[in-house]
Design a protein around this motif. Structure first.
Motif, PDB file in Angstrom:
ATOM      1  N   ARG A  66      13.932  26.078  46.273  1.00  0.00           N
ATOM      2  CA  ARG A  66      15.167  26.546  45.610  1.00  0.00           C
ATOM      3  C   ARG A  66      16.434  25.891  45.859  1.00  0.00           C
ATOM      4  N   ARG A  67      17.286  25.884  44.690  1.00  0.00           N
ATOM      5  CA  ARG A  67      18.368  25.251  44.970  1.00  0.00           C
ATOM      6  C   ARG A  67      19.570  26.068  44.766  1.00  0.00           C
ATOM      7  N   GLY A 105      23.820  20.500  52.008  1.00  0.00           N
ATOM      8  CA  GLY A 105      22.842  20.673  53.328  1.00  0.00           C
ATOM      9  C   GLY A 105      21.319  21.183  52.714  1.00  0.00           C
ATOM     10  N   ASN A 106      20.399  21.484  53.972  1.00  0.00           N
ATOM     11  CA  ASN A 106      19.355  22.201  53.436  1.00  0.00           C
ATOM     12  C   ASN A 106      19.010  23.143  54.450  1.00  0.00           C
ATOM     13  N   ALA A 107      18.481  24.358  54.246  1.00  0.00           N
ATOM     14  CA  ALA A 107      18.318  25.494  54.717  1.00  0.00           C
ATOM     15  C   ALA A 107      16.945  25.952  54.664  1.00  0.00           C
ATOM     16  N   SER A 108      16.293  26.201  55.879  1.00  0.00           N
ATOM     17  CA  SER A 108      14.914  26.838  56.225  1.00  0.00           C
ATOM     18  C   SER A 108      15.157  28.241  56.486  1.00  0.00           C
ATOM     19  N   PHE A 109      14.368  29.327  55.720  1.00  0.00           N
ATOM     20  CA  PHE A 109      14.817  30.481  56.266  1.00  0.00           C
ATOM     21  C   PHE A 109      13.728  31.459  55.656  1.00  0.00           C
ATOM     22  N   SER A 110      13.446  32.555  56.058  1.00  0.00           N
ATOM     23  CA  SER A 110      12.749  33.589  55.524  1.00  0.00           C
ATOM     24  C   SER A 110      13.377  34.724  55.362  1.00  0.00           C
ATOM     25  N   TYR A 111      12.848  35.623  54.132  1.00  0.00           N
ATOM     26  CA  TYR A 111      13.411  36.601  53.757  1.00  0.00           C
ATOM     27  C   TYR A 111      12.309  37.712  53.231  1.00  0.00           C
ATOM     28  N   LEU A 112      12.186  38.703  53.664  1.00  0.00           N
ATOM     29  CA  LEU A 112      11.234  39.747  53.336  1.00  0.00           C
ATOM     30  C   LEU A 112       9.719  38.863  53.572  1.00  0.00           C
ATOM     31  N   GLY A 113       9.591  38.322  54.366  1.00  0.00           N
ATOM     32  CA  GLY A 113       8.407  37.612  54.748  1.00  0.00           C
ATOM     33  C   GLY A 113       7.956  36.381  53.781  1.00  0.00           C
ATOM     34  N   GLN A 114       9.061  36.036  53.012  1.00  0.00           N
ATOM     35  CA  GLN A 114       8.716  34.796  52.165  1.00  0.00           C
ATOM     36  C   GLN A 114       9.631  33.749  52.773  1.00  0.00           C
ATOM     37  N   PHE A 148      11.569  30.245  52.657  1.00  0.00           N
ATOM     38  CA  PHE A 148      12.566  29.399  51.464  1.00  0.00           C
ATOM     39  C   PHE A 148      12.902  28.138  52.237  1.00  0.00           C
ATOM     40  N   GLU A 149      12.765  27.072  51.410  1.00  0.00           N
ATOM     41  CA  GLU A 149      13.462  25.816  51.668  1.00  0.00           C
ATOM     42  C   GLU A 149      14.410  25.556  50.572  1.00  0.00           C
ATOM     43  N   GLN A 150      15.774  25.611  51.033  1.00  0.00           N
ATOM     44  CA  GLN A 150      16.919  25.592  50.065  1.00  0.00           C
ATOM     45  C   GLN A 150      17.850  24.534  50.134  1.00  0.00           C
ATOM     46  N   GLU A 151      17.799  23.886  49.122  1.00  0.00           N
ATOM     47  CA  GLU A 151      18.962  22.932  48.923  1.00  0.00           C
ATOM     48  C   GLU A 151      20.207  23.521  48.436  1.00  0.00           C
ATOM     49  N   GLN A 152      21.430  23.151  49.110  1.00  0.00           N
ATOM     50  CA  GLN A 152      22.622  23.947  48.970  1.00  0.00           C
ATOM     51  C   GLN A 152      23.886  23.057  48.841  1.00  0.00           C
ATOM     52  N   TRP A 153      24.617  23.437  47.936  1.00  0.00           N
ATOM     53  CA  TRP A 153      26.075  22.864  47.807  1.00  0.00           C
ATOM     54  C   TRP A 153      27.180  23.759  48.224  1.00  0.00           C
TER      55      TRP A 153
END
Length: 157
Positions: free
Chosen positions: A6-7, A75-84, A86-91
């Motif tokens: 996701r972005r 930057g980029n963030a890798s995280f988990s939420y409710l077992g899912q 996510f690989e996030q590109e963020q501004w």
């Protein structure tokens, strides 16, 4: 399970005293683990980063008409939420407000479940806290922003 990509657009919102707004959150799937993070969220279809930042800020804080400054970091963030996963590109957009009273009624149900508190932080408070703050390197970037102003090009967080 594959990570969902996701972005996202995030906001470094400062008040008149140069305090940064952060939300205190948790993942219901991992009780007892909490962290502080900037307002913002995922881009909706057809939305650019600025539009997403304005929408997210209004939904999460109730603050409308806040003038967004430039994108100052990414930057980029890798995280988990409710077992899912996510690989996030963020501004990260810089913004300032004179209003500090928040209204969270525009948040979605899932956001309300995650939000434990909101707080305006000084650089000194961020430097001395033992609590987890995301993104990593935020306090150094914030201090540079406050002393040097926005960078010519966004910096990587």
């Amino acid at each position: 399970m594959a990570a969902q990509r996701r972005r996202a657009s995030r906001i470094l919102l400062l008040d008149r005293q140069d305090r940064l707004l952060l939300f205190h959150g948790s993942d219901p799937a991992t009780p007892g683990v909490t962290w502080w993070f900037t307002p913002g969220g995922g881009l909706e279809p057809g939305e650019d980063a600025r539009e997403a930042a304005e929408r997210e800020l209004a939904e999460e804080t109730g603050l409308r008409g806040v003038e967004l400054g430039p994108v100052v970091a990414y930057g980029n963030a890798s995280f988990s939420y409710l077992g899912q996963r996510f690989e996030q590109e963020q501004w990260f957009h810089l913004a300032r407000t004179t209003r500090t009273e928040l209204d969270h009624s525009g948040m979605g149900e899932d956001e309300h479940a995650q939000l434990l508190a909101a707080r305006w932080w000084t650089v000194e408070e961020l430097r001395s806290t033992s609590e987890t703050v995301y993104p990593v390197g935020l306090v150094d970037s914030l201090e540079r922003l406050l002393t040097e102003g926005p960078p010519v090009a966004p910096v990587r967080l």
